[in-house]
Design a protein around this motif. Structure first.
Motif, PDB file in Angstrom:
ATOM      1  N   ASN A 232       0.837  -1.201   0.000  1.00 45.87           N
ATOM      2  CA  ASN A 232       0.000   0.000   0.000  1.00 45.87           C
ATOM      3  C   ASN A 232       0.876   1.257   0.000  1.00 45.87           C
ATOM      4  O   ASN A 232       1.703   1.432   0.900  1.00 45.87           O
ATOM      5  CB  ASN A 232      -0.910  -0.006   1.228  1.00 45.87           C
ATOM      6  N   PRO A 233       0.700   2.158  -0.986  1.00 46.03           N
ATOM      7  CA  PRO A 233       1.577   3.326  -1.089  1.00 46.03           C
ATOM      8  C   PRO A 233       1.168   4.507  -0.216  1.00 46.03           C
ATOM      9  O   PRO A 233       1.922   5.475  -0.099  1.00 46.03           O
ATOM     10  CB  PRO A 233       1.456   3.705  -2.567  1.00 46.03           C
ATOM     11  N   HIS A 234      -0.018   4.462   0.380  1.00 44.16           N
ATOM     12  CA  HIS A 234      -0.520   5.637   1.090  1.00 44.16           C
ATOM     13  C   HIS A 234       0.235   5.866   2.405  1.00 44.16           C
ATOM     14  O   HIS A 234       0.572   4.922   3.119  1.00 44.16           O
ATOM     15  CB  HIS A 234      -2.015   5.495   1.373  1.00 44.16           C
ATOM     16  N   ARG A 235       0.442   7.145   2.722  1.00 45.82           N
ATOM     17  CA  ARG A 235       1.119   7.529   3.952  1.00 45.82           C
ATOM     18  C   ARG A 235       0.311   8.619   4.658  1.00 45.82           C
ATOM     19  O   ARG A 235      -0.144   9.584   4.021  1.00 45.82           O
ATOM     20  CB  ARG A 235       2.532   8.045   3.676  1.00 45.82           C
ATOM     21  N   GLY A 236       0.157   8.461   5.948  1.00 46.20           N
ATOM     22  CA  GLY A 236      -0.549   9.448   6.746  1.00 46.20           C
ATOM     23  C   GLY A 236       0.411  10.429   7.381  1.00 46.20           C
ATOM     24  O   GLY A 236       1.636  10.313   7.269  1.00 46.20           O
ATOM     25  N   GLU A 237      -0.150  11.415   8.081  1.00 43.80           N
ATOM     26  CA  GLU A 237       0.665  12.436   8.739  1.00 43.80           C
ATOM     27  C   GLU A 237       0.012  12.836  10.053  1.00 43.80           C
ATOM     28  O   GLU A 237      -1.198  13.046  10.129  1.00 43.80           O
ATOM     29  CB  GLU A 237       0.818  13.662   7.839  1.00 43.80           C
ATOM     30  N   PHE A 238       0.827  12.932  11.086  1.00 46.28           N
ATOM     31  CA  PHE A 238       0.377  13.447  12.378  1.00 46.28           C
ATOM     32  C   PHE A 238       0.509  14.965  12.387  1.00 46.28           C
ATOM     33  O   PHE A 238       1.496  15.516  11.886  1.00 46.28           O
ATOM     34  CB  PHE A 238       1.222  12.870  13.518  1.00 46.28           C
ATOM     35  N   SER A 239      -0.480  15.642  12.980  1.00 48.72           N
ATOM     36  CA  SER A 239      -0.422  17.106  13.068  1.00 48.72           C
ATOM     37  C   SER A 239      -1.039  17.551  14.386  1.00 48.72           C
ATOM     38  O   SER A 239      -1.829  16.832  15.011  1.00 48.72           O
ATOM     39  CB  SER A 239      -1.149  17.751  11.885  1.00 48.72           C
ATOM     40  N   TRP A 240      -0.706  18.747  14.795  1.00 40.91           N
ATOM     41  CA  TRP A 240      -1.175  19.320  16.054  1.00 40.91           C
ATOM     42  C   TRP A 240      -2.443  20.117  15.826  1.00 40.91           C
ATOM     43  O   TRP A 240      -2.503  20.975  14.936  1.00 40.91           O
ATOM     44  CB  TRP A 240      -0.095  20.222  16.642  1.00 40.91           C
ATOM     45  N   ASN A 241      -3.487  19.826  16.612  1.00 37.42           N
ATOM     46  CA  ASN A 241      -4.726  20.591  16.579  1.00 37.42           C
ATOM     47  C   ASN A 241      -4.726  21.501  17.797  1.00 37.42           C
ATOM     48  O   ASN A 241      -4.990  21.059  18.918  1.00 37.42           O
ATOM     49  CB  ASN A 241      -5.936  19.658  16.594  1.00 37.42           C
ATOM     50  N   ALA A 242      -4.416  22.766  17.573  1.00 34.94           N
ATOM     51  CA  ALA A 242      -4.303  23.704  18.688  1.00 34.94           C
ATOM     52  C   ALA A 242      -5.636  23.901  19.401  1.00 34.94           C
ATOM     53  O   ALA A 242      -5.669  24.146  20.616  1.00 34.94           O
ATOM     54  CB  ALA A 242      -3.763  25.048  18.191  1.00 34.94           C
ATOM     55  N   ALA A 243      -6.733  23.786  18.659  1.00 37.57           N
ATOM     56  CA  ALA A 243      -8.044  24.016  19.265  1.00 37.57           C
ATOM     57  C   ALA A 243      -8.385  22.944  20.299  1.00 37.57           C
ATOM     58  O   ALA A 243      -8.982  23.233  21.339  1.00 37.57           O
ATOM     59  CB  ALA A 243      -9.118  24.063  18.180  1.00 37.57           C
ATOM     60  N   THR A 244      -8.006  21.707  20.008  1.00 39.59           N
ATOM     61  CA  THR A 244      -8.317  20.610  20.931  1.00 39.59           C
ATOM     62  C   THR A 244      -7.151  20.258  21.831  1.00 39.59           C
ATOM     63  O   THR A 244      -7.317  19.516  22.811  1.00 39.59           O
ATOM     64  CB  THR A 244      -8.724  19.350  20.140  1.00 39.59           C
ATOM     65  N   GLY A 245      -5.951  20.770  21.496  1.00 47.09           N
ATOM     66  CA  GLY A 245      -4.772  20.420  22.277  1.00 47.09           C
ATOM     67  C   GLY A 245      -4.386  18.962  22.120  1.00 47.09           C
ATOM     68  O   GLY A 245      -3.871  18.347  23.048  1.00 47.09           O
TER      69      GLY A 245
ATOM     70  N   VAL B 116      15.721   9.136  17.932  1.00 50.83           N
ATOM     71  CA  VAL B 116      14.605   8.214  17.705  1.00 50.83           C
ATOM     72  C   VAL B 116      15.211   6.856  17.383  1.00 50.83           C
ATOM     73  O   VAL B 116      16.147   6.757  16.574  1.00 50.83           O
ATOM     74  CB  VAL B 116      13.708   8.685  16.548  1.00 50.83           C
ATOM     75  N   ILE B 117      14.704   5.799  18.019  1.00 52.29           N
ATOM     76  CA  ILE B 117      15.330   4.484  17.845  1.00 52.29           C
ATOM     77  C   ILE B 117      14.288   3.370  17.738  1.00 52.29           C
ATOM     78  O   ILE B 117      14.571   2.215  18.052  1.00 52.29           O
ATOM     79  CB  ILE B 117      16.346   4.232  18.972  1.00 52.29           C
ATOM     80  N   ASP B 118      13.106   3.702  17.236  1.00 54.14           N
ATOM     81  CA  ASP B 118      12.048   2.692  17.139  1.00 54.14           C
ATOM     82  C   ASP B 118      11.436   2.668  15.739  1.00 54.14           C
ATOM     83  O   ASP B 118      12.022   3.185  14.783  1.00 54.14           O
ATOM     84  CB  ASP B 118      10.983   2.929  18.211  1.00 54.14           C
ATOM     85  N   GLY B 119      10.243   2.095  15.607  1.00 61.55           N
ATOM     86  CA  GLY B 119       9.606   1.943  14.315  1.00 61.55           C
ATOM     87  C   GLY B 119       9.183   3.246  13.662  1.00 61.55           C
ATOM     88  O   GLY B 119       8.823   3.246  12.480  1.00 61.55           O
ATOM     89  N   ALA B 120       9.224   4.360  14.392  1.00 56.10           N
ATOM     90  CA  ALA B 120       8.916   5.651  13.783  1.00 56.10           C
ATOM     91  C   ALA B 120       9.911   6.006  12.687  1.00 56.10           C
ATOM     92  O   ALA B 120       9.615   6.825  11.815  1.00 56.10           O
ATOM     93  CB  ALA B 120       8.904   6.746  14.858  1.00 56.10           C
ATOM     94  N   LEU B 121      11.097   5.385  12.704  1.00 56.58           N
ATOM     95  CA  LEU B 121      12.127   5.675  11.704  1.00 56.58           C
ATOM     96  C   LEU B 121      11.818   5.071  10.338  1.00 56.58           C
ATOM     97  O   LEU B 121      12.357   5.514   9.327  1.00 56.58           O
ATOM     98  CB  LEU B 121      13.480   5.126  12.178  1.00 56.58           C
ATOM     99  N   ILE B 122      10.957   4.065  10.292  1.00 55.90           N
ATOM    100  CA  ILE B 122      10.745   3.289   9.060  1.00 55.90           C
ATOM    101  C   ILE B 122       9.515   3.812   8.337  1.00 55.90           C
ATOM    102  O   ILE B 122       8.411   3.811   8.892  1.00 55.90           O
ATOM    103  CB  ILE B 122      10.588   1.803   9.390  1.00 55.90           C
ATOM    104  N   PRO B 123       9.652   4.247   7.090  1.00 54.29           N
ATOM    105  CA  PRO B 123       8.553   4.941   6.402  1.00 54.29           C
ATOM    106  C   PRO B 123       7.433   4.040   5.906  1.00 54.29           C
ATOM    107  O   PRO B 123       7.269   3.809   4.714  1.00 54.29           O
ATOM    108  CB  PRO B 123       9.263   5.643   5.245  1.00 54.29           C
ATOM    109  N   GLY B 124       6.659   3.478   6.841  1.00 52.87           N
ATOM    110  CA  GLY B 124       5.352   2.942   6.504  1.00 52.87           C
ATOM    111  C   GLY B 124       5.231   1.507   6.078  1.00 52.87           C
ATOM    112  O   GLY B 124       4.135   0.956   6.096  1.00 52.87           O
TER     113      GLY B 124
END
Length: 550
Positions: A427-440, A516-524
């Motif tokens: 699957n080629p799709h990739r998501g993104e985490f972002s900050w929602n200032a309104a909800t914190g 960073v030393i975990d699975g966050a390093l690996i792109p998807g």
């Protein structure tokens, strides 16, 4: 139980040609005993920490999380003479409940099963037309079903992280696929040094093929093999971190049953070699590593006196905050898992605690192409009443159709005449985490519709098998008339991608001493179950960090 040492040799079978993807087993998602209730005992939770972290302390190295990457970092730092403190949001999981067992059975979920939920959220939500989730007391249980952005992400909570709840499928990717997984990493180094080191450290082994052919608990896998081969697909054995000698004894009835009793999704009480028995055991044996469970990091920021000020909350088993601590760490290693690390870093950048993190933070997140399905077999193809909860083989159509399918068990205790599969896809799709200032809050941009490529790739296998066998898909496992389990992942990856959010060894840009030393390093995507690659990459990175930064 015959635990192997950390440096025991991997079974010769692991290096056989043709080894390919295996996946963490979602298998035992069934909670069929809807009305069963285990005794509601509350085990002690602090004994995993030799020296609990105290507010105001200064530590040379703080590791946030106790999963694969964090455990590797802690062991290697300690061996290099560095004192390490690990903090873990989940429990220690080292004290039995009143039933005499540490972990709950897959088919009998209780308060130990889920992280701060009042109702279970099993990957398989239905069976034969009936919902199978049940009410449970709110507790800091072992499996988190975190709902975000159109997907449920299953994560292990406790000392040992994901190793506590996965199926133990320990697979090294095919060499030809590696450039697409980690394009900035030297494949020769990984396959010559770090994958072998990871496999040895994890205690990886392979099922005895002769035993496989005769034992009742793998009848489901032999049926899966027959169907795959009759449709022209290769069936391959995949390695695992289960103690196969112990499983043979389970079948013989000479030891307490564990995998043969379906234990896996909410922990395994005997034969599985989780990190508690391998890397973490070796790390603690150095005398330089302490662990504080039920601690949740909230802030990391540069300290005026050098290093980083780290604030954290101490939790009780109801999830309440019962204390707040602040420590100073010379170096901080983010190892809270792909989701945990990504969410924390995104929040720290957005709120100004770590303002120099670059704009790649939060990007490149994927689900390893996970999708599940079941098939209804003919009456002459029974899959067996007793099914070992540890998968041992899969169907390979990666090159032609972009999918590898684990032949997974359904440990229900009854004959289902069903085959169940968890697929990894391209699957080629990739998501993104972002900050929602309104909800914190940190949010994930992911759409359920992005799972369609995974479904299409899995169909390249199962449409053909159904046509050959004259069978149909099961439509009662994920809801009403729903064929595909496209609502979840057990393999979150990315969010702080190597060579983008970090340098090529996991150093975060803009803030020296943060890694960073975990699975966050690996792109998807890893093309296989990811934890061997996470472990091997951590071995590579920490070796470089120790040699150059310390």
């Amino acid at each position: 139980m015959s635990d192997k040492s950390l440096h025991s040799k991997v079974s010769k079978g692991v290096s056989r040609r043709g080894f390919i993807a295996g996946t963490s087993s979602l298998l035992g998602a069934l909670a069929l005993s809807v009305n069963s209730t285990a005794a509601h005992a509350r085990p002690a939770t602090g004994s995993a920490a030799d020296a609990p972290l105290t507010s105001g302390a200064r530590v040379p190295a703080l590791v946030i999380g106790t999963g694969y990457g964090g455990s590797v970092a802690a062991l290697r730092l300690a061996q290099a003479g560095v004192d390490v403190h690990m903090v873990e949001m989940g429990m220690a999981w080292d004290t039995p409940g009143t039933d005499g067992k540490i972990f709950a059975n897959t088919t009998r979920p209780d308060y130990r099963s889920f992280w701060l939920r009042t109702r279970t959220k099993a990957p398989l939500s239905n069976f034969l037309g009936f919902p199978i989730d049940k009410d449970v007391p709110k507790y800091t249980g072992i499996l988190d079903a975190e709902e975000m952005g159109g997907i449920i992400v299953y994560q292990g909570r406790g000392v040992g992280g994901g190793s506590l709840v996965n199926g133990g499928m320990a697979v090294t990717p095919k060499r030809q696929n590696f450039a697409a997984i980690l394009p900035t990493v030297d494949a020769d180094e990984m396959y010559g040094t770090y994958y072998p080191r990871a496999n040895a450290g994890l205690g990886v082994g392979l099922i005895d093929p002769a035993w496989f052919e005769t034992v009742d608990c793998y009848q489901f896998a032999r049926v899966g093999r027959k169907h795959a081969q009759r449709s022209g697909f290769p069936f391959v054995f995949v390695p695992d971190v289960y103690d196969w000698d112990y499983m043979k004894q389970e079948v013989a009835g000479t030891v307490p049953k564990s995998a043969v009793d379906g234990e896996i999704l909410y922990g395994n009480n005997a034969g599985k070699k989780s990190l508690q028995k391998t890397y973490l055991a070796a790390a603690r044996a150095t005398g330089r590593v302490a662990v504080s469970p039920l601690h949740r990091v909230t802030t990391v920021a540069p300290s005026d006196g050098g290093g980083y000020t780290v604030a954290m909350e101490e939790l009780n088993t109801s999830g309440d905050v019962v204390g707040v601590k602040t420590v100073t760490a010379d170096r901080v290693f983010f190892a809270a898992g792909s989701v945990g690390t990504s969410k924390l870093l995104v929040r720290l950048k957005a709120t100004g605690a770590l303002p120099l993190l670059n704009d790649e933070i939060g990007k490149g997140w994927g689900d390893n192409g996970n999708v599940m399905c079941g098939r209804a077999n003919h009456m002459w193809d029974p899959t067996g009443k007793v099914q070992a909860s540890i998968p041992c083989g899969g169907i390979d159509n990666w090159d032609a159709g972009g999918a590898f399918a684990e032949v997974a068990p359904l440990p229900t205790g009854i004959e289902t005449y069903a085959s169940f599969y968890l697929s990894i896809t391209k699957n080629p799709h990739r998501g993104e985490f972002s900050w929602n200032a309104a909800t914190g809050r940190v949010e994930l941009n992911w759409q359920t519709a992005w799972k369609q490529p995974s479904i299409d790739m899995a169909k390249t296998i199962f449409d053909k098998i159904n046509a050959t066998e004259g069978t149909i898909y099961r439509s009662d496992l994920f809801g009403t008339n729903k064929i595909w389990g496209d609502h979840l992942t057990y393999h979150p990856l990315g969010g702080a991608v190597l060579g983008k959010a970090t340098d090529n060894y996991g150093r975060l840009h803009g803030h020296p001493g943060l890694y960073v030393i975990d699975g966050a390093l690996i792109p998807g995507n890893t093309s296989v179950n990811p934890f061997v690659t996470i472990t091997a990459l951590a071995e590579r990175n920490i070796e470089k960090i120790i040699a150059t930064d310390l």
